[in-house]
Design an enzyme around this catalytic site. Structure first.
Site: not given
Length: 678
Positions: A261-263
């Protein structure tokens, strides 16, 4: 360059974006642009006397220099440059040995992360740093805090900085896990427009002639840019990321199948920063599109040989599918009574035929009927608007067009025998700068890695005889001990590939390329350097000089044609010369030679004798080697195994490579039993 400029400015507005990775060819002013950014950042207020640049309005409660006095000082934001050869101690800090040994006081000496707090941390050639160093930096950048647990020191301090890394992809890629830790990535290349290149040269010459005058010419523009950054920082907390924009962000990340989910988080922060930079308080679809272009390309790289990129057509489709539906509008009222067209047609001048509605017909135009007969044939024979390129002509002579490589497969670890002293990697045993400390020893040269415990143990028995009276230790030169750390090193894997006519069978060359591609994959994971020599026709060619970029090696392998004579001796002599030069350039990096051939040589026994003499030269240097025997068919001459004996190497067939893995065979090739059998 516009994307690079925008990426740097967005991080200046919101450091939470996570930094910028700048990828580009050499000589494109990557470093110049990054260094120029520091001059645009607003000055910061620092607690007086704080070595960790704490904000006096909100000091770090865990700061080692706390409590802070009431005073404050203002200074420019720092640009801290990280050298390629930096050590872990220099990055995070360490025990202050001077105070520990001279005064008996345990004190902490801050590192580069403390200096970069609230400034810019710039890493040139980030892809050349050791992996454990990059992990350390990116963890600190992601958490905004540095944790130090070493040599009896336990320290926590804030480390929030704008992280910028530059790299030349030709020198090797970062691992996908490390790429993901950079917020944005930008690909840059030098312009091919002669007018723009001329302007770059003109400005560079003007700067060389009068640096102060050149800077003064752009001072007003830079001041305005700095003021805009400060205004955007003030506006940033007021920007609203609405649900429609957030849905588009998450839909785009899901559509491109990025891991984790970093993007999504980085895209959201980037879109908010874009709105603030433009002076708006709401995120738009265009902000989301721009954020995706900057935040996603490097996160889609799954295979080590994949190039970062983004399909913008897919991006537009995804944004359109998840766009907020427009509110329906009431149609304009129409006149219910039809008007009389009159003798000259409709009153509005439009066409009354089906599909009409736009002006009077052209009197010169013919009837709108499909062509028939000869007219249809003429239209079919007419050239199309898009010219069709002719099919490529077959290659001249006996040369065959390049064939695709077979699917790569995982190989087991193989090592160069003995203990080396090369750069840290993941292959052969070696004494390295990082790794497990196994013992202490007296330094043979300048002391680089102090073994504190061993030094104190060596000095302790002599303190009374030396007349020690206070807390400070009395040390002599013979007391000092250095750490011996055991880890693994990276090697140079040099491929010598037979591309002659005897290897040109499509099925065989596909298998050979698949085997070499598998070894390239293994070299990438082990952080090795690789080189590629091919021999065919009348000589040997260094297709790829030794480099860390296995991606380039895979590309050269894919383009490799086959055909012609088999100059085996020329390939081995070229390998001997390449390794000789590499030993001069990097004497600590040990090589492994991988010869891919069926052992044949054009010219009969004379050519085979020349190849044997060339192999003897390599064996005399002690070069670790393995021969991939590509001979196939019911009748086999065993020439590759003969060559392996001359190289003091192990011969491995392609079937054995896939079934057993080259690892165990190469690791054991120095075994006396194998050498005797060969």
């Amino acid at each position: 360059m516009a994307d690079l400029r925008l990426g740097l400015l967005l991080n200046a507005v919101s450091p939470a974006v996570g930094g910028v990775l700048v990828r580009g060819e050499k000589g494109t002013a990557k470093s110049t642009m990054v260094r120029a950014l520091a001059g645009l950042l607003p000055a910061i207020a620092v607690a007086e006397g704080c070595r960790f640049a704490c904000d006096p309005a909100a000091p770090d409660p865990q700061c080692p220099d706390a409590p802070h006095p009431a005073g404050a000082e203002h200074r420019p934001a720092r640009l801290v440059e990280l050298p390629v050869g930096v050590t872990e101690d220099r990055i995070v800090g360490s025990l202050d040995l001077e105070q520990a040994l001279a005064q008996g006081v345990k004190a902490y000496e801050p590192g580069l992360l403390a200096q970069a707090h609230r400034g810019v941390l710039y890493i040139d050639e980030v892809n050349l740093l050791q992996d454990h160093v990059v992990d350390l930096l990116l963890d600190a950048a992601a958490m905004g805090r540095s944790y130090v647990e070493r040599e009896g020191v336990s320290v926590r301090h804030a480390a929030r900085f704008l992280l910028v890394g530059t790299m030349n992809p030709e020198e090797g890629e970062l691992r996908p896990q490390l790429l993901d830790r950079f917020g944005l990535t930008v690909e840059i290349a030098a312009t091919r427009d002669p007018a723009e290149r001329a302007e770059v040269v003109r400005r560079r010459l003007a700067y060389d002639a009068d640096p102060a005058g050149f800077a003064a010419r752009y001072q007003a523009a830079e001041r305005a840019l700095a003021q805009r950054i400060e205004a955007a920082r003030v506006l940033l907390p007021q920007v609203e990321l609405g649900d429609p924009a957030l849905r588009q962000i998450t839909a785009v990340c899901a559509a491109f199948e990025v891991d984790g989910l970093r993007a999504d988080i980085v895209m959201a922060r980037t879109a908010v920063a874009l709105a603030a930079w433009d002076g708006r308080t709401a995120v738009t679809e265009e902000d989301v599109r721009t954020a995706a272009r900057l935040a996603l390309p490097h996160r889609r790289r799954r295979n080590p040989f994949d190039a970062p990129g983004l399909d913008e057509e897919q991006l537009d489709r995804t944004l359109a599918e998840h766009a907020e539906p427009e509110e329906p509008t009431d149609p304009e009222p129409t006149d219910p009574e039809p008007t009389d067209p009159g003798p000259d047609g409709p009153a509005d001048g439009g066409s009354d035929g089906p599909g009409g509605g736009g002006g009077a017909p052209d009197p010169a135009a013919g009837p709108d009927v499909p062509p028939t007969g000869a007219e249809a044939e003429a239209e079919a024979d007419a050239p199309s608007a898009t010219p069709q390129l002719p099919a490529p002509a077959p290659a001249p002579g006996r040369e065959s067009a390049p064939v695709a490589a077979g699917d790569p497969y995982r190989t087991r670890l193989f090592k160069v025998p003995g203990t080396g002293h090369g750069a840290q990697g993941r292959r052969s045993p070696a004494e390295t700068d990082a790794g497990q400390t196994v013992r202490a020893r007296r330094p043979a040269g300048p002391l680089t890695r102090l073994h504190l415990t061993a030094t104190l143990q060596a000095a302790a028995p002599h303190q009374h005889a030396r007349g020690r009276t206070g807390r400070a230790l009395l040390l002599r030169q013979d007391d000092f001990r250095e750490q011996v750390r055991k880890g693994r090193e990276a090697n140079l894997v040099l491929f010598v590939v037979d591309a002659s006519g005897s290897m040109a069978a499509r099925q065989r060359m596909t298998a050979v390329k698949g085997a070499v591609l598998s070894l390239l994959m293994d070299a990438y994971q082990r952080r090795d350097k690789i080189g590629l020599i091919t021999f065919r026709g009348t000589g040997a060619e260094l297709a790829l000089p030794p480099t860390s970029s296995v991606e380039v090696g895979a590309a050269r392998l894919a383009q490799l044609p086959t055909g012609g004579r088999t100059p085996l001796a020329a390939g081995l002599l070229r390998a001997h010369e390449v390794l000789r030069l590499e030993r001069l350039r990097d004497p600590r990096r040990r090589p492994l030679l991988v010869v891919v051939t069926d052992g044949r040589a054009t010219g009969g026994r004379t050519a085979l004798a020349e190849a044997g003499r060339a192999a003897a030269l390599l064996a005399a240097q002690g070069t670790a080697a393995v021969v991939l025997d590509c001979e196939s068919g019911p009748v086999r001459l065993g020439l590759a195994r003969t060559l392996a004996g001359q190289l003091h190497a192990t011969a491995v067939t392609l079937d054995e490579l896939r079934a057993e893995g080259v690892a165990a065979l190469v690791q054991a090739h120095r075994s006396p039993s194998l050498r005797k059998a060969a």
